[in-house]
Design a protein around this motif. Structure first.
Motif, PDB file in Angstrom:
ATOM      1  N   LEU A 112      -7.248   2.280  -3.924  1.00 58.62           N
ATOM      2  CA  LEU A 112      -8.091   1.762  -2.921  1.00 58.62           C
ATOM      3  C   LEU A 112      -8.925   3.053  -2.256  1.00 58.62           C
ATOM      4  O   LEU A 112     -10.057   2.677  -1.927  1.00 58.62           O
ATOM      5  CB  LEU A 112      -7.361   1.219  -1.648  1.00 58.62           C
ATOM      6  N   SER A 113      -8.318   4.080  -2.082  1.00 55.87           N
ATOM      7  CA  SER A 113      -9.195   5.233  -1.162  1.00 55.87           C
ATOM      8  C   SER A 113      -8.399   6.777  -1.929  1.00 55.87           C
ATOM      9  O   SER A 113      -7.314   6.862  -2.113  1.00 55.87           O
ATOM     10  CB  SER A 113      -8.953   5.135   0.254  1.00 55.87           C
TER      11      SER A 113
ATOM     12  N   HIS B 284      -2.721   0.182  -3.995  1.00 56.24           N
ATOM     13  CA  HIS B 284      -1.756  -1.037  -4.181  1.00 56.24           C
ATOM     14  C   HIS B 284      -0.648  -0.653  -5.293  1.00 56.24           C
ATOM     15  O   HIS B 284      -0.893  -0.163  -6.357  1.00 56.24           O
ATOM     16  CB  HIS B 284      -2.510  -2.168  -4.611  1.00 56.24           C
TER      17      HIS B 284
ATOM     18  N   GLU C  60      -6.298   4.301   6.851  1.00 56.53           N
ATOM     19  CA  GLU C  60      -5.591   2.928   7.000  1.00 56.53           C
ATOM     20  C   GLU C  60      -6.139   1.958   6.303  1.00 56.53           C
ATOM     21  O   GLU C  60      -7.301   1.726   6.471  1.00 56.53           O
ATOM     22  CB  GLU C  60      -5.540   2.667   8.635  1.00 56.53           C
ATOM     23  N   ILE C  61      -5.564   1.096   5.557  1.00 57.88           N
ATOM     24  CA  ILE C  61      -5.813   0.001   4.950  1.00 57.88           C
ATOM     25  C   ILE C  61      -6.101  -1.099   5.812  1.00 57.88           C
ATOM     26  O   ILE C  61      -5.079  -1.729   5.952  1.00 57.88           O
ATOM     27  CB  ILE C  61      -5.233  -0.396   3.604  1.00 57.88           C
TER      28      ILE C  61
ATOM     29  N   PHE D 240     -11.456  -1.280   7.102  1.00 55.84           N
ATOM     30  CA  PHE D 240     -11.344  -0.961   5.759  1.00 55.84           C
ATOM     31  C   PHE D 240     -12.111  -1.989   4.852  1.00 55.84           C
ATOM     32  O   PHE D 240     -13.015  -1.717   4.129  1.00 55.84           O
ATOM     33  CB  PHE D 240      -9.970  -0.336   5.255  1.00 55.84           C
ATOM     34  N   TRP D 241     -11.541  -3.055   4.899  1.00 55.90           N
ATOM     35  CA  TRP D 241     -12.329  -4.149   4.107  1.00 55.90           C
ATOM     36  C   TRP D 241     -13.585  -4.475   4.213  1.00 55.90           C
ATOM     37  O   TRP D 241     -14.401  -4.916   3.660  1.00 55.90           O
ATOM     38  CB  TRP D 241     -11.254  -5.459   4.318  1.00 55.90           C
TER      39      TRP D 241
ATOM     40  N   ARG E 234     -15.770  -1.710   2.981  1.00 56.84           N
ATOM     41  CA  ARG E 234     -16.008  -2.051   1.457  1.00 56.84           C
ATOM     42  C   ARG E 234     -16.720  -3.294   1.218  1.00 56.84           C
ATOM     43  O   ARG E 234     -17.831  -3.147   0.123  1.00 56.84           O
ATOM     44  CB  ARG E 234     -14.622  -2.027   0.649  1.00 56.84           C
TER      45      ARG E 234
ATOM     46  N   GLN F  90      -3.310  -9.386   0.661  1.00 56.02           N
ATOM     47  CA  GLN F  90      -4.121  -9.282   1.822  1.00 56.02           C
ATOM     48  C   GLN F  90      -5.343  -9.889   1.733  1.00 56.02           C
ATOM     49  O   GLN F  90      -6.416  -9.969   2.191  1.00 56.02           O
ATOM     50  CB  GLN F  90      -4.476  -7.894   1.642  1.00 56.02           C
TER      51      GLN F  90
ATOM     52  N   VAL G 266       0.927  -1.164   0.182  1.00 56.54           N
ATOM     53  CA  VAL G 266      -0.030  -0.031   0.030  1.00 56.54           C
ATOM     54  C   VAL G 266       1.007   1.266   0.061  1.00 56.54           C
ATOM     55  O   VAL G 266       1.716   1.188   0.706  1.00 56.54           O
ATOM     56  CB  VAL G 266      -0.821   0.064   1.079  1.00 56.54           C
TER      57      VAL G 266
END
Length: 394
Positions: free
Chosen positions: A66-67, A55, A72-73, A77-78, A81, A137, A40
């Motif tokens: 991603l954003s 990524h 923070e990923i 976050f997952w 989404r 990930q 990231v």
């Protein structure tokens, strides 16, 4: 939050200001020396303003965003989404139908998760990564998926052996990340289909033709149907339920024909209206003239990249010309392209050229596209990959 950084050349942030989720390698001024593929990264403009994070990958697309917020990923976050993707499928009624347990939960950029595909077949989710970042990930994404879906998902199969960039040399093998389901039967609009997620193409079954199969069912009554490039026989099964008087399924793959026969037998046991043929499409069409009045031409992608576009368009013209030459007068032709680099206009021009060469009078009945669970991000029009036409051929 510590992450590697990339700085863009002057003026190269314009597409990001329009929320396009790709950053091309030519837009990069400089980057940290020790960035690993799949990490990231935080992206800054020429004047050092934060603009995106995503990524990093090696190739022409250097960052998949991603954003556009400095966030923070992490697991949360997952979860956020995936919850958004699931909520959308529920809002359009796809995730809660009693006669349908098959749908796409995540469609890459269309769900603001570039490089990630997740298809749901009953209680099994098949996850596919198209980027090293999503691959790295995958376990965290699996955990988030379990949190969002709860008991609806018992198994997660990771099927990315053939979709990850080969230059990354990850040595990835397909595997279960959760559970180990052996139930390979999915339900789509009341019809049953074996899904070969272990060895089948893509995630095992082409969900993107669901609505188009329903449309074909409405036209099938009393017709002689030819399903070219049948794969698992989806269009054939719908044609049988629609009351076709005969259905012929053709594919060059013996495994595809085996799956088609199994799906026909599961839904219409010992029904003599169906026959299947393991044969080349052009050879089969050459030997069957004016036998069918409903025809499906749904080939694999003829172009995987822009360099193959010209030859692909020639291929679509040649295939549709053969269809126009062989279909009965008054017949209906369903024809498709799933090549992302082939635009709607490209495809239509190829089909129009074929119609003119065949000298047939042709009318457009429907213009088809991918279904709602394969959404197109309005900022990423490249995500509209499936094009189709339903034609009446005099």
């Amino acid at each position: 939050m510590i992450s590697k950084t990339i700085q863009l050349k002057k003026g190269k942030e314009e597409s990001l200001n329009r929320f396009h989720p790709w950053i091309f390698s030519g837009a990069i001024l400089k980057k940290d020396d020790d960035i690993e593929e799949g990490e990231v990264v935080r992206v800054y403009t020429y004047d050092k303003r934060f603009i995106a994070m995503g990524h990093y990958q090696i190739g022409s697309i250097a960052v998949r965003v991603l954003s556009f917020s400095d966030t923070e990923i992490s697991l949360s976050f997952w979860v956020s989404r995936l919850q958004s993707a699931f909520d959308m499928r529920r809002a359009i009624g796809l995730a809660d139908l009693s006669n349908n347990n098959t749908f796409r939960l995540v469609h890459g950029e269309g769900d603001n998760l570039p490089g990630l595909i997740i298809d749901c077949y009953g209680t099994t989710a098949v996850m596919q990564a198209h980027s090293v970042g999503m691959h790295r990930q995958r376990h965290e994404i699996c955990e988030a998926l379990k949190q969002v879906m709860g008991n609806r998902i018992e198994s997660v199969y990771y099927k990315s052996e053939t979709t990850l960039p080969y230059k990354a040399d990850l040595g990835q093998e397909n595997e279960f990340l959760l559970g180990a389901s052996k139930d390979d039967v999915a339900l789509e609009n009341g019809l049953k289909f074996h899904v070969d997620w272990l060895k089948g193409q893509k995630t095992g079954f082409f969900i993107d033709q669901r609505e188009n199969r329903c449309l074909l069912e409405k036209y099938a009554q009393g017709r002689s149907v030819l399903n070219m490039f049948c794969y698992t026989g989806g269009f054939s099964v719908y044609a049988m339920r629609g009351g076709a008087k005969l259905v012929h399924s053709v594919d060059s793959s013996a495994k595809a024909i085996e799956l088609t026969n199994a799906n026909i037998q599961m839904n219409f046991p010992n029904d003599e209206r169906h026959a299947s043929f393991c044969d080349d499409a052009f050879k089969f069409l050459d030997s069957h003239d004016a036998q069918y009045d409903l025809m499906v031409l749904d080939p694999p992608a003829f172009a995987k990249h822009r360099g193959a576009l010209r030859n692909a368009l020639k291929g679509y013209t040649r295939l549709n010309l053969k269809g126009f030459e062989r279909i009965k007068p008054g017949g209906i032709l369903f024809t498709f392209s799933c090549s992302q680099v082939v635009t709607k206009d490209n495809f239509r021009n190829a089909v129009f050229t074929a119609a003119a060469q065949a000298g047939r009078n042709v009318r457009i009945l429907h213009q088809l596209h991918q279904p709602a669970d394969h959404p197109v991000n309005i900022y990423h029009p490249e995500g509209e990959y499936l094009k189709g036409l339903v034609l009446y051929v005099e």
